[in-house]
Design an enzyme around this catalytic site. Structure first.
Site, PDB file in Angstrom:
ATOM      1  N   TYR A 177       0.839  -1.201   0.000  1.00 24.80           N
ATOM      2  CA  TYR A 177       0.000   0.000   0.000  1.00 24.80           C
ATOM      3  C   TYR A 177       0.871   1.247   0.000  1.00 24.80           C
ATOM      4  CZ  TYR A 177       0.865   0.931   4.997  1.00 24.80           C
ATOM      5  OH  TYR A 177       1.449   1.227   6.206  1.00 24.80           O
ATOM      6  N   CYS A 178       0.283   2.357  -0.460  1.00 26.44           N
ATOM      7  CA  CYS A 178       0.940   3.661  -0.449  1.00 26.44           C
ATOM      8  C   CYS A 178      -0.159   4.722  -0.387  1.00 26.44           C
ATOM      9  CB  CYS A 178       1.843   3.847  -1.662  1.00 26.44           C
ATOM     10  SG  CYS A 178       0.995   3.689  -3.250  1.00 26.44           S
ATOM     11  N   THR A 179       0.173   5.965  -0.632  1.00 29.42           N
ATOM     12  CA  THR A 179      -0.795   7.054  -0.454  1.00 29.42           C
ATOM     13  C   THR A 179      -1.979   6.941  -1.406  1.00 29.42           C
ATOM     14  OG1 THR A 179       1.019   8.504   0.211  1.00 29.42           O
ATOM     15  CG2 THR A 179      -1.083   9.555  -0.329  1.00 29.42           C
TER      16      THR A 179
END
Length: 322
Positions: A177-179
């Site tokens: 996951y990331c922003t």
């Protein structure tokens, strides 16, 4: 509060022929629609975060979706009471997110995209590892509960960590996951390239997870790349994970050190902000170039004669001479 503005976060991996010329075209589109923000145009696609009046943002999304190259673009839309930027920058770069993995094409192979609800249902399984692929200053202020974080200053260091991840987690299901999802496209694809077999990614990233799944088990705030700096995500079981750089009490108040030579970007609580006059240390507090502290710890960059049409007039004159 009147939320008459929108903040858009988006990306799209798509082949753009003559991307540098398209950069100019896209810049003029944003000027026409009175948008501000940062957009990267590359041969491999678009990556942007912009703000503007709702109707202008809606028209921008409509125009991009009408272009077959960008029809699949997934916009994350946050309501706002004002612009989140003071300038417009549309730049051409070799990659839409700097990774050094230019041989990786997410349109050919990448991790399985999970909706926020699917991610929520899988993240706590015993055979699953939740992997944060963001930089350390981002996950220091907020991250998923029990997530594996990486000690990296920027995303281009991610490939150097894969051997270490392989030793520990190769036989696990990896949920990245990331922003907003863009880093996961290449991170998950690279993990597959390096021999991982079960790789997934949170589609739309933390921002979409907050919008569609309530942000449950995301601890702290999500670091964003606009004037808001960090935003709330978790509406279910929110908590604070970061600590004040000065006194070590719990604080998610991200600031820049008032000493511009230092400009350290860290959490500093309000009490220490006043006590240190916006500085991160006694040395910075006494620095001769220290900026006046207004209580926010955010220092707006000077416009310095900023002109959104800079360069276009020169190009017009050049074309006339030809």
């Amino acid at each position: 509060m009147n939320k008459s503005y929108s903040i858009l976060l988006y990306y799209c991996y798509a082949q753009i022929e003559n991307a540098e010329a398209y950069r100019d075209e896209h810049h003029l589109l944003c000027l026409e629609l009175n948008l501000l923000g940062r957009i990267i145009v590359s041969d491999e696609g678009l990556n942007g975060t912009v703000s503007g009046l709702k109707e202008d943002c809606n028209e921008y999304m409509r125009r991009l979706h009408a272009d077959p190259r960008f029809a699949k673009t997934d916009f994350k839309v946050d309501p706002s009471d004002a612009h989140a930027f003071t300038k417009l920058h549309v730049r051409y770069k070799p990659e839409i997110v700097h990774s050094g993995l230019r041989h990786i094409d997410p349109n050919l192979r990448t991790g399985v995209h999970l909706s926020p609800q699917e991610f929520k249902e899988l993240k706590d399984k015993e055979d699953v590892v939740v992997l944060d692929v963001r930089s350390d200053y981002e996950h220091s202020v907020g991250r998923f509960k029990n997530a594996v974080t990486l000690d990296i200053e920027n995303f281009r260091e991610f490939p150097d960590k894969v051997d270490e991840l392989k030793e520990k987690y190769k036989d696990k299901k990896i949920l990245t996951y990331c922003t907003g999802g863009i880093k996961c496209e290449k991170a998950s694809a690279f993990l597959l390239d390096q021999g991982f077999e079960n790789v997934y990614q949170l589609h739309g990233g933390i921002i979409k997870y907050g919008m569609e799944a309530g942000g449950e088990d995301f601890e702290g705030k999500c670091y964003v790349f606009d004037n808001r700096v960090a935003v709330d995500v978790n509406k279910v079981n929110p908590t604070i994970v970061s600590t004040c750089h000065v006194c070590s009490t719990k604080s998610d108040r991200m600031v820049n050190c008032a000493n511009p030579v230092c400009n350290l970007h860290v959490p500093i609580c309000e009490e220490c902000g006043v006590k240190m006059d916006g500085a991160c240390s006694d040395e910075c507090k006494e620095h001769p170039e220290k900026r006046p502290y207004d209580g926010t710890g955010y220092y707006q960059k000077e416009l310095n004669g900023y002109n959104p049409l800079k360069g276009f007039n020169r190009k017009k004159k050049s074309n006339v001479n030809v």
